[in-house]
Design a protein around this motif. Sequence first.
Motif, short mmCIF file in Angstrom:
data_model
loop_
_atom_site.label_atom_id
_atom_site.label_comp_id
_atom_site.label_asym_id
_atom_site.label_seq_id
_atom_site.Cartn_x
_atom_site.Cartn_y
_atom_site.Cartn_z
N LEU A 86 0.70 9.90 0.83
CA LEU A 86 1.59 10.13 1.98
C LEU A 86 1.86 8.82 2.71
O LEU A 86 2.98 8.57 3.18
CB LEU A 86 0.97 11.15 2.93
CG LEU A 86 0.91 12.59 2.41
CD1 LEU A 86 0.13 13.47 3.38
CD2 LEU A 86 2.32 13.14 2.19
N PHE A 87 0.82 7.99 2.81
CA PHE A 87 0.99 6.69 3.45
C PHE A 87 1.98 5.83 2.67
O PHE A 87 2.81 5.12 3.27
CB PHE A 87 -0.35 5.98 3.57
CG PHE A 87 -0.24 4.59 4.15
CD1 PHE A 87 -0.03 4.40 5.50
CD2 PHE A 87 -0.33 3.47 3.32
CE1 PHE A 87 0.08 3.11 6.04
CE2 PHE A 87 -0.22 2.20 3.84
CZ PHE A 87 -0.02 2.02 5.20
N ILE B 36 4.46 6.84 0.91
CA ILE B 36 5.79 7.37 1.20
C ILE B 36 6.27 6.86 2.55
O ILE B 36 7.43 6.44 2.71
CB ILE B 36 5.77 8.91 1.18
CG1 ILE B 36 5.50 9.40 -0.24
CG2 ILE B 36 7.10 9.48 1.69
CD1 ILE B 36 5.28 10.91 -0.33
N PHE B 37 5.37 6.89 3.54
CA PHE B 37 5.70 6.35 4.86
C PHE B 37 6.06 4.87 4.77
O PHE B 37 7.02 4.41 5.40
CB PHE B 37 4.52 6.56 5.81
CG PHE B 37 4.65 5.85 7.13
CD1 PHE B 37 5.58 6.26 8.06
CD2 PHE B 37 3.83 4.75 7.42
CE1 PHE B 37 5.70 5.60 9.28
CE2 PHE B 37 3.94 4.08 8.62
CZ PHE B 37 4.89 4.51 9.55
N ASP B 38 5.29 4.12 3.98
CA ASP B 38 5.55 2.69 3.80
C ASP B 38 6.95 2.46 3.22
O ASP B 38 7.71 1.62 3.72
CB ASP B 38 4.49 2.09 2.86
CG ASP B 38 4.76 0.64 2.52
OD1 ASP B 38 4.30 -0.25 3.26
OD2 ASP B 38 5.46 0.38 1.51
N ARG C 221 11.43 -1.28 12.81
CA ARG C 221 10.00 -1.15 12.52
C ARG C 221 9.17 -1.70 13.69
O ARG C 221 8.19 -1.08 14.11
CB ARG C 221 9.65 -1.92 11.24
CG ARG C 221 10.34 -1.42 10.00
CD ARG C 221 9.71 -1.97 8.74
NE ARG C 221 9.85 -3.42 8.59
CZ ARG C 221 10.83 -4.01 7.93
NH1 ARG C 221 11.81 -3.27 7.37
NH2 ARG C 221 10.88 -5.32 7.80
N LEU D 279 9.52 4.45 3.29
CA LEU D 279 10.54 4.85 4.27
C LEU D 279 10.67 3.81 5.37
O LEU D 279 11.79 3.41 5.74
CB LEU D 279 10.16 6.21 4.87
CG LEU D 279 11.10 6.77 5.95
CD1 LEU D 279 12.48 7.01 5.38
CD2 LEU D 279 10.52 8.05 6.55
N LEU D 280 9.54 3.33 5.87
CA LEU D 280 9.54 2.35 6.95
C LEU D 280 10.25 1.07 6.53
O LEU D 280 11.06 0.50 7.28
CB LEU D 280 8.11 2.04 7.38
CG LEU D 280 7.93 1.16 8.61
CD1 LEU D 280 8.38 1.90 9.87
CD2 LEU D 280 6.47 0.73 8.75
N SER E 215 -3.80 11.57 1.27
CA SER E 215 -3.44 10.81 2.47
C SER E 215 -2.87 9.44 2.09
O SER E 215 -1.94 8.95 2.74
CB SER E 215 -4.66 10.65 3.38
OG SER E 215 -5.70 9.95 2.72
#
Length: 293
Positions: free
Chosen positions: A6-7, A9-11, A22, A13-14, A3
């Motif tokens: 994945l976070f 990766i989200f960071d 954002r 991308l964001l 998790s």
Amino acid sequence: MISYRLFLIFDALLMSFPHSWRKNLFISLAKIARFFAPSRNRVIRQNLDFAFSKGLGSEEYAYIESYCYRNLALNLLQVMENRHYVHDDFTRRVVFENREAVDELLSQGKGIVFVSAHFGNWEMGATALSALVTPTTSIYQEFKHSEFDPYLLESRTRHGMDLAEKNGALKHLARALKKGASVSLMIDQASNRTHGVSITFFGHPTYQSSTPAILSRKYNAPIVPLYIFSEDEEHFTIRFDDPIIVTGEEEEAIKIATQLQADSLEKAIRSRPELWFWCHKRWKSEYRGIYAG
């Protein structure tokens, strides 16, 4: 651990998108969260009723309730953005009021006990304080999922803040003040007879943490309340209130200094009530009944 990866990766991308995108995303998430949190909405209104003696209109209730979620979302976004900020990002977005009094104390080699609250963009405020005024030692609460702790630590410590985990943090704060360094503490959460002293807040007797006043007295470090305001959520003003000096007989001096901190906080909240974190049960220790139903 998956998790957390994945976070990250989200960071990544964001942060590849413009700030405005954002921000709009997090504001949208705040609106969704409000819709799915009726029990938390009830706590907000119970707090508002208690603090303002049911003196707010329906539009004020709705606005403050809505902004609680928006403000929390923007603080979460700020944690993520701080991890990528450089010094110029703070100088471009933050100005100070009454900084001269703080600079004078620092020039005398005094450590300062900065006190603030979950008010406005507190993540910007705490980090900008360490980045632009003076490094501070502060307290953090470990995440339930500890793999996320390094992320929070990096977001804050890269800009001059030293963090101590809540359990056993007092010795770290004391060590900093002994060396003439400064500390920062949040003073707006619920307390009790064991960890606080009796004061009046929004017209109601309650308990508030006595830690700032105890540290101030023991290490001869003035207390300086500060709050962060914004008119557009993009540019911020950090306002320092006048220093609080703890003098006199110990028990009474601690109580007076703690009441002055509560008065300072209440004044800030009354000026912009939507900026405070109304969704926590501030008065749960003494007035549990207000949260019934």
